[in-house]
Enzyme design. Sequence first.
Site, PDB file in Angstrom:
ATOM      1  N   ALA A  31       8.270  51.729  26.573  1.00 10.82           N
ATOM      2  CA  ALA A  31       8.377  52.714  27.544  1.00 10.82           C
ATOM      3  C   ALA A  31       6.939  53.919  26.475  1.00 10.82           C
ATOM      4  O   ALA A  31       8.120  55.167  26.019  1.00 10.82           O
ATOM      5  CB  ALA A  31       9.551  53.568  27.750  1.00 10.82           C
TER       6      ALA A  31
ATOM      7  N   GLY B 114       9.520  63.198  25.789  1.00 11.86           N
ATOM      8  CA  GLY B 114      11.064  61.827  26.039  1.00 11.86           C
ATOM      9  C   GLY B 114      10.837  61.191  26.932  1.00 11.86           C
ATOM     10  O   GLY B 114      10.795  61.856  27.914  1.00 11.86           O
ATOM     11  N   ASN B 115      11.556  60.019  26.679  1.00 17.02           N
ATOM     12  CA  ASN B 115      11.969  59.413  27.786  1.00 17.02           C
ATOM     13  C   ASN B 115      13.742  58.628  27.798  1.00 17.02           C
ATOM     14  O   ASN B 115      14.118  59.224  26.133  1.00 17.02           O
ATOM     15  CB  ASN B 115      10.703  58.287  28.608  1.00 17.02           C
ATOM     16  CG  ASN B 115      11.221  57.299  27.435  1.00 17.02           C
ATOM     17  OD1 ASN B 115      11.540  56.568  27.243  1.00 17.02           O
ATOM     18  ND2 ASN B 115       9.478  57.607  27.115  1.00 17.02           N
ATOM     19  N   ARG B 116      13.679  58.332  28.028  1.00 12.74           N
ATOM     20  CA  ARG B 116      15.435  57.772  28.381  1.00 12.74           C
ATOM     21  C   ARG B 116      15.336  56.542  27.210  1.00 12.74           C
ATOM     22  O   ARG B 116      16.604  55.442  27.256  1.00 12.74           O
ATOM     23  CB  ARG B 116      16.488  57.018  29.566  1.00 12.74           C
ATOM     24  CG  ARG B 116      16.743  58.499  30.061  1.00 12.74           C
ATOM     25  CD  ARG B 116      17.204  58.867  31.592  1.00 12.74           C
ATOM     26  NE  ARG B 116      17.008  60.843  32.167  1.00 12.74           N
ATOM     27  CZ  ARG B 116      18.283  61.012  31.833  1.00 12.74           C
ATOM     28  NH1 ARG B 116      19.470  60.821  30.858  1.00 12.74           N
ATOM     29  NH2 ARG B 116      18.518  62.687  32.505  1.00 12.74           N
ATOM     30  N   SER B 117      14.117  55.192  27.275  1.00 13.57           N
ATOM     31  CA  SER B 117      14.352  53.989  26.681  1.00 13.57           C
ATOM     32  C   SER B 117      14.745  53.989  25.561  1.00 13.57           C
ATOM     33  O   SER B 117      14.835  54.610  24.205  1.00 13.57           O
ATOM     34  CB  SER B 117      12.847  53.587  26.618  1.00 13.57           C
ATOM     35  OG  SER B 117      12.571  52.379  26.162  1.00 13.57           O
TER      36      SER B 117
END
Length: 414
Positions: free
Chosen positions: A273, A206-209
């Site tokens: 994102a 995943g990502n930090r969005s």
Amino acid sequence: MRIVLGVGGGIAAYKSASLLRLFTEAGHTVQVVPTEASTRFVGIATWEALSGHPVSTSVFDAVDTVNHVRLGHEADLIVVAPATADLLARAAAGLASDLLTNTLLMARGPVFFAPAMHTEMWNHPATQANVAALRSRGAVVMEPASGRLTGKDSGPGRLPEPSEIFAAALAAAAPVGAAAGRLAGKTVTVTAGGTREPLDPVRFLGNRSSGKQGAAVAEAALAEGARVRLIAAHMEVPVPAGAELVQVETALELRVAVHQAAAETDILVMAAAVADFRPGELAENKIKKRDDGADPVITLVRNPDILAEAVQRRAELGSGPALIVGFAAETGDGTSSVLEYGRRKLERKGCDLLVLNQVGRSLVFGQDTTEVRILSPQDAPGTEPIAVAGTKAEIARHILDRIADELDAPLPSH
């Protein structure tokens, strides 16, 4: 606009004083109708002083004006904040046990609820059924915020901040005042949040969005009178009240949702994102640590470029969104600056506008403020777009203003 502000009997009632002030400072006439229980938290004198109008909880006051009928008939918008579990239940059942519930039964305009209660109350099947019933009848029920509640516990059930309720409630009243919105009659599709690409049944890439910027754009579009569809991946903020929600998890699911929505969308804003890569294989079982200490090898494959595909499909079909807006979260390096990377991405994607911001561990993702530049293929060579900084709500309004300006101007043929 004539607004009835209903106040339920919860400790969050004190926040409604700030909400009242926001409505009155925006030029609206507000009649406060508290429940009897709520006056144990905030007294009638406070509501009368802040609103400039007499306040009552009883159907037996101002009988000569048939107050319990008149208030609901005359209101352009009814906002209930906080809406307790008890108040939601009484509204869903159609009870008329006090002035506020009488007013709700007589409502002719939009009705907006901002719930506040303990997490267990919010999650209880009875409360969820009451919320579903109210929504099925056309009322807007805002998702509560997640955070510290009364006492030491925390979780979903916290009353959202007055500024958030203010914006969402006015958006719910768009059918009354939509003619003033620059996007009235338009359909806006916004993607938001971060995709999650599963590795095994319990892990993902995943990502930090947080989804804050996409949600703010959706909220700003609602305030401009648009019909809004929010295609949401993982988000840490509530879905704006009044937006049509399409829930997705992965980039491939997002791709399908965007393609399906494009045919009936005037404006497509790609703020999500999206993961550039996903695991090449999904393990059926949780990947275990090996006894021999060997590290697992994970092969990644490229995800489709959903933004570029949307632009290409529009060109091939000769129809689709009049305006496609991309987002670019970039980091500069020794080779190129953030702006240089953004310009190359704009050319590569082919979208009509590109919202560019610099990201990093303490920049943009999850933060309440940001700084953006909006790039366009029509920019004169060598010019540097002005950087605009502010809260994500302020940036969203800036983006929507630019979108409306672009729609007012002759658009290039696609």
